[in-house]
Design an enzyme around this catalytic site. Sequence first.
Site, PDB file in Angstrom:
ATOM      1  N   ASP A  67    -101.346  23.201 -88.693  1.00  0.00           N
ATOM      2  CA  ASP A  67    -101.867  21.870 -88.374  1.00  0.00           C
ATOM      3  C   ASP A  67    -103.103  21.526 -89.199  1.00  0.00           C
ATOM      4  O   ASP A  67    -103.659  22.377 -89.895  1.00  0.00           O
ATOM      5  CB  ASP A  67    -102.175  21.766 -86.870  1.00  0.00           C
ATOM      6  CG  ASP A  67    -102.936  22.982 -86.336  1.00  0.00           C
ATOM      7  OD1 ASP A  67    -103.551  23.708 -87.141  1.00  0.00           O
ATOM      8  OD2 ASP A  67    -102.905  23.209 -85.114  1.00  0.00           O
ATOM      9  N   ASN A 136    -104.898  25.117 -72.612  1.00  0.00           N
ATOM     10  CA  ASN A 136    -103.889  24.308 -71.914  1.00  0.00           C
ATOM     11  C   ASN A 136    -102.466  24.676 -72.344  1.00  0.00           C
ATOM     12  O   ASN A 136    -101.516  23.976 -72.046  1.00  0.00           O
ATOM     13  CB  ASN A 136    -104.140  22.816 -72.167  1.00  0.00           C
ATOM     14  CG  ASN A 136    -104.001  22.457 -73.638  1.00  0.00           C
ATOM     15  OD1 ASN A 136    -103.721  23.312 -74.473  1.00  0.00           O
ATOM     16  ND2 ASN A 136    -104.180  21.188 -73.960  1.00  0.00           N
ATOM     17  N   HIS A 138    -101.371  24.865 -75.468  1.00  0.00           N
ATOM     18  CA  HIS A 138    -100.868  24.275 -76.715  1.00  0.00           C
ATOM     19  C   HIS A 138    -100.625  25.352 -77.778  1.00  0.00           C
ATOM     20  O   HIS A 138    -101.279  26.397 -77.789  1.00  0.00           O
ATOM     21  CB  HIS A 138    -101.763  23.133 -77.223  1.00  0.00           C
ATOM     22  CG  HIS A 138    -103.050  23.528 -77.844  1.00  0.00           C
ATOM     23  ND1 HIS A 138    -104.122  22.683 -77.926  1.00  0.00           N
ATOM     24  CD2 HIS A 138    -103.460  24.687 -78.440  1.00  0.00           C
ATOM     25  CE1 HIS A 138    -105.118  23.291 -78.544  1.00  0.00           C
ATOM     26  NE2 HIS A 138    -104.747  24.508 -78.855  1.00  0.00           N
ATOM     27  N   GLU A 143     -99.673  19.427 -77.618  1.00  0.00           N
ATOM     28  CA  GLU A 143    -100.324  19.380 -76.312  1.00  0.00           C
ATOM     29  C   GLU A 143     -99.279  19.321 -75.192  1.00  0.00           C
ATOM     30  O   GLU A 143     -98.100  19.033 -75.456  1.00  0.00           O
ATOM     31  CB  GLU A 143    -101.239  18.147 -76.254  1.00  0.00           C
ATOM     32  CG  GLU A 143    -102.294  18.100 -77.358  1.00  0.00           C
ATOM     33  CD  GLU A 143    -103.418  19.127 -77.187  1.00  0.00           C
ATOM     34  OE1 GLU A 143    -103.236  20.132 -76.462  1.00  0.00           O
ATOM     35  OE2 GLU A 143    -104.489  18.935 -77.795  1.00  0.00           O
TER      36      GLU A 143
HETATM   37  P1  PGA Z   1    -108.946  29.503 -80.699  1.00  0.00           P
HETATM   38  O1  PGA Z   1    -107.881  28.327 -80.621  1.00  0.00           O
HETATM   39  O2  PGA Z   1    -108.322  30.553 -81.556  1.00  0.00           O
HETATM   40  O3  PGA Z   1    -110.146  28.879 -81.352  1.00  0.00           O
HETATM   41  O4  PGA Z   1    -109.187  29.951 -79.301  1.00  0.00           O
HETATM   42  C1  PGA Z   1    -106.566  28.652 -80.351  1.00  0.00           C
HETATM   43  C2  PGA Z   1    -105.752  27.381 -80.283  1.00  0.00           C
HETATM   44  O5  PGA Z   1    -106.304  26.358 -79.872  1.00  0.00           O
HETATM   45  O6  PGA Z   1    -104.570  27.435 -80.638  1.00  0.00           O
END
Ligand code: PGA
Length: 244
Positions: A67, A136, A138, A143
């Site tokens: 992304d 959450n 994702h 999302e």
């Molecule tokens: P993080 O993010 O590695 O910064 O915890 C993970 C994500 O949001 O996929």
Amino acid sequence: MRVISVKDPQEMSEQAARLIMDRLRQKPKLVLGLATGGTPEGTYQKLIENHRTEGMSYRQVTTFNLDEYVGIPKMHPNNYFYYMKHRLFDHIDLPPEKAYLPNGEAEDLQTECARYEHLLKKAGGIDVQLLGIGVNGHIGFNEPGTSFESLTHVVELDESTRKANARFFSSIEEVPHQAITMGIQTIMCAREIVLLAAGEAKAEAMTRLLSGSVTEQFPASVLNHHPHVTVIADEAALKRTGNR
Ligand code: PGA
């Protein structure tokens, strides 16, 4: 889903790097899916160390990132190309033209999404996709509520995601509202998936993931339908799952 329980983030990074290097040894032309965020940083560090000490080569590798934010210039420290360049690409021998990320500055974002899907197909699909998981659930920036049929698309970021990522910005107002992300279907097309999780903040997400129930309200749950997933998570992330 295979779950590897490790002591701490350091061990998680070592295991993940080892798995990637194993696949690379088996297939030097590996197509590797990459993730950003705090979780994979240690893995990239390990890959760099190994490249330096053992000479593991990425000359024939192609990478695709999950992304990219919309509207953050490439040379801005919060841009994901910038993140990858500084945390991995500049330190290994991956040819720059074989490192793909969605272009969040494209004039026509829809065309950019279609272009990215086309590039993925042309490369023969992803062999190993590295994933983090949002609080959450994702994966990428998909999302809760995202269709399991989704391909690369533009998303409105959840407030919880903007809040979680605000730590990388000087204030939450600076966190973009939109991003381009591989879709759930795009991710599920990867032949192998490695999901990393560390820390107590991910404990609830891991409980939901490993409960086995599959719902679009918790995007990562789709991985229960994938034939080749390895979860590498530390004790803190697994503390409520019975997997530690
Ligand atoms: P993080 O993010 O590695 O910064 O915890 C993970 C994500 O949001 O996929």
